[in-house]
Write an enzyme that holds these catalytic residues in place. Structure first.
Site, PDB file in Angstrom:
ATOM      1  N   ARG A 176     -11.371 -10.625 -11.134  1.00 46.73           N
ATOM      2  CA  ARG A 176     -10.188 -10.022 -11.714  1.00 46.73           C
ATOM      3  C   ARG A 176      -9.157 -11.124 -11.929  1.00 46.73           C
ATOM      4  NH1 ARG A 176      -6.787  -7.007  -6.891  1.00 46.73           N
ATOM      5  NH2 ARG A 176      -5.404  -6.682  -8.648  1.00 46.73           N
ATOM      6  N   ARG A 177      -8.108 -10.802 -12.657  1.00 44.37           N
ATOM      7  CA  ARG A 177      -6.971 -11.704 -12.855  1.00 44.37           C
ATOM      8  C   ARG A 177      -7.379 -13.071 -13.382  1.00 44.37           C
ATOM      9  NH1 ARG A 177      -3.653 -10.406  -7.286  1.00 44.37           N
ATOM     10  NH2 ARG A 177      -2.434  -8.773  -8.231  1.00 44.37           N
ATOM     11  N   HIS A 188       0.820  -1.204   0.000  1.00 44.78           N
ATOM     12  CA  HIS A 188       0.000   0.000   0.000  1.00 44.78           C
ATOM     13  C   HIS A 188       0.857   1.257   0.000  1.00 44.78           C
ATOM     14  CE1 HIS A 188      -3.905   1.676  -0.357  1.00 44.78           C
ATOM     15  NE2 HIS A 188      -3.518   2.643   0.455  1.00 44.78           N
ATOM     16  N   HIS A 217     -10.717   0.618  -9.806  1.00 45.97           N
ATOM     17  CA  HIS A 217     -10.239   1.608  -8.821  1.00 45.97           C
ATOM     18  C   HIS A 217      -8.819   2.063  -9.155  1.00 45.97           C
ATOM     19  CE1 HIS A 217      -8.694   3.171  -5.004  1.00 45.97           C
ATOM     20  NE2 HIS A 217      -7.882   2.131  -4.891  1.00 45.97           N
ATOM     21  N   PHE A 218      -7.927   1.093  -9.429  1.00 49.10           N
ATOM     22  CA  PHE A 218      -6.549   1.568  -9.591  1.00 49.10           C
ATOM     23  C   PHE A 218      -6.260   2.107 -10.993  1.00 49.10           C
ATOM     24  CE2 PHE A 218      -5.470  -3.157  -9.824  1.00 49.10           C
ATOM     25  CZ  PHE A 218      -4.952  -3.183 -11.110  1.00 49.10           C
ATOM     26  N   HIS A 219      -7.161   1.851 -11.949  1.00 45.28           N
ATOM     27  CA  HIS A 219      -6.955   2.542 -13.232  1.00 45.28           C
ATOM     28  C   HIS A 219      -7.391   4.007 -13.136  1.00 45.28           C
ATOM     29  CE1 HIS A 219      -6.094  -1.448 -14.901  1.00 45.28           C
ATOM     30  NE2 HIS A 219      -5.425  -0.778 -15.804  1.00 45.28           N
ATOM     31  N   TYR A 263       1.305   4.884  -2.640  1.00 40.50           N
ATOM     32  CA  TYR A 263       1.561   6.295  -2.295  1.00 40.50           C
ATOM     33  C   TYR A 263       2.909   6.748  -2.837  1.00 40.50           C
ATOM     34  CZ  TYR A 263      -2.677   5.846   0.290  1.00 40.50           C
ATOM     35  OH  TYR A 263      -3.986   5.619   0.600  1.00 40.50           O
TER      36      TYR A 263
HETATM   37 FE1  HAS Z   1      -6.232   1.846  -3.429  1.00 38.86          FE
HETATM   38  C1  HAS Z   1      -6.528  -1.573  -3.842  1.00 38.86           C
HETATM   39  C2  HAS Z   1      -7.976   1.662  -0.503  1.00 38.86           C
HETATM   40  C3  HAS Z   1      -5.793   5.239  -2.930  1.00 38.86           C
HETATM   41  C4  HAS Z   1      -3.920   1.905  -5.968  1.00 38.86           C
HETATM   42  N1  HAS Z   1      -5.408   0.435  -4.675  1.00 38.86           N
HETATM   43  C5  HAS Z   1      -5.660  -0.917  -4.685  1.00 38.86           C
HETATM   44  C6  HAS Z   1      -4.867  -1.535  -5.690  1.00 38.86           C
HETATM   45  C7  HAS Z   1      -4.097  -0.550  -6.265  1.00 38.86           C
HETATM   46  C8  HAS Z   1      -4.454   0.689  -5.619  1.00 38.86           C
HETATM   47  C9  HAS Z   1      -3.044  -0.735  -7.346  1.00 38.86           C
HETATM   48  O1  HAS Z   1      -8.844  -0.521   1.461  1.00 38.86           O
HETATM   49  C10 HAS Z   1      -4.913  -3.020  -6.070  1.00 38.86           C
HETATM   50  C11 HAS Z   1      -3.839  -3.825  -5.428  1.00 38.86           C
HETATM   51  C12 HAS Z   1      -3.962  -5.271  -5.892  1.00 38.86           C
HETATM   52  O2  HAS Z   1      -3.409  -5.582  -6.952  1.00 38.86           O
HETATM   53  O3  HAS Z   1      -4.633  -6.053  -5.235  1.00 38.86           O
HETATM   54  N2  HAS Z   1      -6.833   3.202  -2.012  1.00 38.86           N
HETATM   55  C13 HAS Z   1      -7.554   2.924  -0.908  1.00 38.86           C
HETATM   56  C14 HAS Z   1      -7.801   4.153  -0.167  1.00 38.86           C
HETATM   57  C15 HAS Z   1      -7.184   5.163  -0.872  1.00 38.86           C
HETATM   58  C16 HAS Z   1      -6.565   4.555  -2.016  1.00 38.86           C
HETATM   59  C17 HAS Z   1      -8.570   4.309   1.097  1.00 38.86           C
HETATM   60  N3  HAS Z   1      -5.102   3.298  -4.287  1.00 38.86           N
HETATM   61  C18 HAS Z   1      -5.054   4.623  -3.929  1.00 38.86           C
HETATM   62  C19 HAS Z   1      -4.093   5.307  -4.738  1.00 38.86           C
HETATM   63  C20 HAS Z   1      -3.562   4.378  -5.597  1.00 38.86           C
HETATM   64  C21 HAS Z   1      -4.217   3.112  -5.300  1.00 38.86           C
HETATM   65  C22 HAS Z   1      -3.766   6.768  -4.603  1.00 38.86           C
HETATM   66  C23 HAS Z   1      -2.518   4.515  -6.644  1.00 38.86           C
HETATM   67  C24 HAS Z   1      -1.893   5.613  -6.936  1.00 38.86           C
HETATM   68  N4  HAS Z   1      -7.119   0.344  -2.393  1.00 38.86           N
HETATM   69  C25 HAS Z   1      -7.739   0.479  -1.200  1.00 38.86           C
HETATM   70  C26 HAS Z   1      -8.131  -0.852  -0.709  1.00 38.86           C
HETATM   71  C27 HAS Z   1      -7.720  -1.776  -1.656  1.00 38.86           C
HETATM   72  C28 HAS Z   1      -7.084  -0.993  -2.697  1.00 38.86           C
HETATM   73  C29 HAS Z   1      -8.828  -1.190   0.538  1.00 38.86           C
HETATM   74  C30 HAS Z   1      -7.870  -3.309  -1.588  1.00 38.86           C
HETATM   75  C31 HAS Z   1      -9.078  -3.773  -2.296  1.00 38.86           C
HETATM   76  C32 HAS Z   1      -9.142  -5.270  -2.269  1.00 38.86           C
HETATM   77  O4  HAS Z   1      -9.990  -5.817  -1.564  1.00 38.86           O
HETATM   78  O5  HAS Z   1      -8.336  -5.945  -2.948  1.00 38.86           O
HETATM   79  C33 HAS Z   1      -7.150   6.635  -0.464  1.00 38.86           C
HETATM   80  O6  HAS Z   1      -5.807   7.047  -0.318  1.00 38.86           O
HETATM   81  C34 HAS Z   1      -7.863   7.525  -1.429  1.00 38.86           C
HETATM   82  C35 HAS Z   1      -7.955   8.971  -0.935  1.00 38.86           C
HETATM   83  C36 HAS Z   1      -8.272   9.936  -2.046  1.00 38.86           C
HETATM   84  C37 HAS Z   1      -9.193  10.897  -2.007  1.00 38.86           C
HETATM   85  C38 HAS Z   1      -9.402  11.794  -3.199  1.00 38.86           C
HETATM   86  C39 HAS Z   1      -8.858  13.240  -2.990  1.00 38.86           C
HETATM   87  C40 HAS Z   1      -8.974  14.029  -4.255  1.00 38.86           C
HETATM   88  C41 HAS Z   1      -8.018  14.880  -4.745  1.00 38.86           C
HETATM   89  C42 HAS Z   1      -8.249  15.561  -6.082  1.00 38.86           C
HETATM   90  C43 HAS Z   1      -8.738  16.976  -5.911  1.00 38.86           C
HETATM   91  C44 HAS Z   1      -9.230  17.503  -7.233  1.00 38.86           C
HETATM   92  C45 HAS Z   1      -9.253  18.806  -7.600  1.00 38.86           C
HETATM   93  C46 HAS Z   1      -9.797  19.179  -8.944  1.00 38.86           C
HETATM   94  C47 HAS Z   1      -8.789  19.904  -6.715  1.00 38.86           C
HETATM   95  C48 HAS Z   1     -10.043  11.127  -0.826  1.00 38.86           C
HETATM   96  C49 HAS Z   1      -6.744  15.168  -4.033  1.00 38.86           C
HETATM   97  C50 HAS Z   1     -11.191  19.692  -8.734  1.00 38.86           C
HETATM   98  C51 HAS Z   1     -11.894  19.975  -9.979  1.00 38.86           C
HETATM   99  C52 HAS Z   1     -13.222  19.812 -10.191  1.00 38.86           C
HETATM  100  C53 HAS Z   1     -13.821  20.267 -11.456  1.00 38.86           C
HETATM  101  C54 HAS Z   1     -14.113  19.151  -9.209  1.00 38.86           C
END
Ligand code: HAS
Length: 564
Positions: free
Chosen positions: A453-454, A237, A388-390, A241
């Site tokens: 998946r996979r 994880h 999710h991860f794409h 990040y």
């Molecule tokens: Fe994840 C599985 C939970 C973030 C990548 N994640 C994965 C896998 C990958 C991955 C590759 O809890 C699969 C691994 C595998 O092969 O099995 N993930 C989270 C959580 C977050 C999260 C809580 N993941 C990421 C990020 C990744 C990534 C970042 C890659 C870069 N993830 C999981 C969990 C799994 C998981 C479980 C396991 C699932 C399972 O059962 O297998 C958090 O960090 C996300 C927080 C993000 C936010 C969004 C903030 C928004 C921002 C943009 C602001 C936009 C603006 C523009 C200002 C709260 C900063 C505004 C403009 C407008 C016009 C509106």
């Protein structure tokens, strides 16, 4: 860059001279990383295209190539190699620009790191291509790969440590030369990312060196499958990040400059990065919520910590909205969303990372769904997770890397981003967003319908069941094809920006100053001793009991399935 060219603004955050170029020798090191990264992009992207076509049911792989082999090529090359090489390439240039030219010793370490990683990549890649390591990018036991694959990946990790050391030494040198001053924000962010990476990779190094490698070499007969997976996810994880933080570096420091604005708050940016350092590692069990053999109290604790690691992303969203709104108002915008119209939409350096930010909102929301224990039972191991991860890594992060390439490569090679290439970059970004949008929406829906998946089409338990989500498989194939076209366009632009003889000149390496209205940054944020102690304590609290439990209740272990 000489220290003389560094000036200090009112808020005492160091901002490098905007006309100063990255030193040529550092630029060469940075570019070497980018070449490997983009070769990986091409080959990994091609494997991705084959994969979506196979899953659509309308394409059969030529004999001699199997689905899991191309899935491994795709995951290893894009998830591990493209990202790691791009990140060290970007960080080398950013450290040189923001903190100062590397010394000869630091640069030599950088080159050693690069070559060790490259040799490791070649070893792992050859084994995957020979179908002796079709174990996917997570290399889960009990599937066993050829030992050269594990040794190659271990070299990639060791090489990355050497590269981290080179960057850390440059930062330490700056601190010695400038006592009592706050370090440049971009340099601080790089140190945080490398520190997190170093701590996280200890888990995967232990997995490979103590279990998988000796097992594959025949030195031990069995592995403890649960232990290897737990060690993997203690790294896995933080790995995500490690991909994200360089994109955040660009969002915090580069994007504000491109829009003509300033960094909203130096303190908030540093706080967010420190929170990532603290909470990225002790959360890996949220990938193992459905696995037996780990107590529910340990899982519960790590789910709570996972919710903590969401906070720095919310802080980042807040900072970015503030930056955009303040700039929008400066340009005469009125009303809540006035900023939207005032942004430089025709500038690909802004457009690509901004689309990445938009995709990251649903991607992040999906992450919170994944982390919520009950909902995880529904989506785990379905194609929802690749959806999710794409959105997170393949859109939020990769589009930001593309956007950065469009100014970084001309900056490093003494060229400019021409109008023509800028326009093509915008088309490339739109194609990427469309392709990823279609593909990941299809993946999320098919995942909710139960598509695993996979797994290749023929493994779905019969064509009858697969019909339930067949149309979404077609969606993935359409999206995946658009993505491959976008990769080809990106590579064309890269070649033009790197080798064209008609665009010689100076392209800016944009770094914004901090707003004069920002509060002073508390000194404690730079005190890594405090953060390392808290980080180690959190890891011990989160992992001591589950690892003790797994080892003390370990069954005999598995002999595994030799895939070579
Ligand atoms: Fe994840 C599985 C939970 C973030 C990548 N994640 C994965 C896998 C990958 C991955 C590759 O809890 C699969 C691994 C595998 O092969 O099995 N993930 C989270 C959580 C977050 C999260 C809580 N993941 C990421 C990020 C990744 C990534 C970042 C890659 C870069 N993830 C999981 C969990 C799994 C998981 C479980 C396991 C699932 C399972 O059962 O297998 C958090 O960090 C996300 C927080 C993000 C936010 C969004 C903030 C928004 C921002 C943009 C602001 C936009 C603006 C523009 C200002 C709260 C900063 C505004 C403009 C407008 C016009 C509106």
């Amino acid at each position: 860059m000489s220290e003389k060219s560094i000036n200090i603004n009112e808020n005492t955050t160091v901002v490098p001279d905007e006309k100063k170029k990255v030193d040529k020798r550092d630029a060469k090191l940075s570019m070497a990383h980018l070449y490997v990264a983009f070769i990986a992009l091409f080959l990994g992207g091609l494997a991705g295209l084959l994969q979506v076509l196979v899953r659509s049911g309308s394409f059969t792989l030529p004999s001699g190539i199997n689905y899991y082999q191309i899935l491994t090529v795709h995951g290893v090359l894009l998830g591990l190699i493209l990202t790691t090489f791009f990140i060290f390439g970007f960080q080398t240039a950013a450290m040189s620009k923001a903190v100062g030219t590397l010394s000869d010793k630091q640069r030599m370490l950088g080159w050693i790191g690069f070559w060790v990683m490259t040799v490791g990549t070649a070893m792992a890649a050859v084994m995957v291509l020979l179908n002796k390591a079709s174990v996917l990018y997570t290399f889960y036991a009990p599937l066993q790969a050829h030992w050269i694959f594990y040794a190659g990946l271990a070299l990639v990790v060791v090489g990355s440590w050497i590269a981290c050391l080179a960057e850390a030494l440059r930062w330490i040198q700056w601190r010695k030369d400038n006592p009592k001053q706050r370090t440049p924000l971009l340099g601080f962010m790089i140190v945080c990312n490398n520190l997190m990476w170093f701590i996280a990779t200890i888990g995967v190094a232990a997995e490979v060196l103590l279990q998988l490698l000796p097992w594959s070499l025949g030195l031990i007969e069995r592995v403890d499958v649960l232990l290897t997976r737990t060690l993997f996810w203690s790294f896995g994880h933080a790995l995500v990040y490690f991909w994200l933080l360089p994109a955040y570096m660009i969002w915090y420091t580069v994007v504000p400059k491109i829009i003509g604005g300033k960094i909203f708050s130096d303190a908030l940016a540093r706080l967010s990065f420190i929170m990532f350092v603290l909470f990225s590692v002790p959360v890996g069990l949220h990938h193992q919520l459905t696995e037996p053999g780990i107590s529910s109290s340990s899982k519960f604790l790590q789910v709570i910590l996972t919710m903590m690691v969401v906070v720095p992303s919310l802080l980042t969203a807040f900072s970015l909205f503030a930056t955009f709104e303040i700039r929008g108002r400066e340009l005469g915008g009125k009303g809540l969303f006035s900023w939207f119209k005032k942004m430089p939409w025709k500038d690909v350096r802004f457009f690509a990372p901004f689309i990445g930010m938009i995709a990251f909102i649903p991607g992040g929301a999906g992450g919170i769904v994944n982390a919520s224990n009950q909902m995880n039972q529904l989506i785990h191991n379905t194609i929802w997770v690749p959806g999710h991860f794409h959105l997170t890594v393949a859109t939020g992060v990769v589009l930001t890397f593309f956007g950065a390439t469009y100014w970084l490569v001309p900056h490093l090679t003494g060229r400019v981003l021409t109008k023509e290439m800028n326009r093509l970059g915008i088309i490339q970004t739109v194609l990427w967003a469309l392709g990823m949008g279609i593909m990941s929406i299809s993946m999320h829906i098919a995942g909710l319908l139960g598509a695993p998946r996979r797994s290749s089409f023929s493994d779905y338990g019969g064509a009858e069941i697969a019909k339930t989500w067949a149309s979404y498989q077609i969606g993935q194939a359409v999206g995946g094809t658009l993505l491959f076209v976008a990769i080809l366009i990106f590579l064309y632009i890269f070649i033009k920006l790197r080798w064209s003889t008609t665009n010689k000149g100076f392209e800016e390496f944009p770094i914004a100053p901090v707003s004069e209205f920002a509060h002073e940054t508390p000194a404690i944020l730079e005190n890594f001793k405090v953060w390392i102690v808290i980080l180690v304590a959190l890891i011990l609290i989160a992992y001591t009991y589950p690892i003790y439990d797994i080892i003390s209740n370990a069954p005999l272990g598995s002999k595994g399935f030799k895939l070579w």
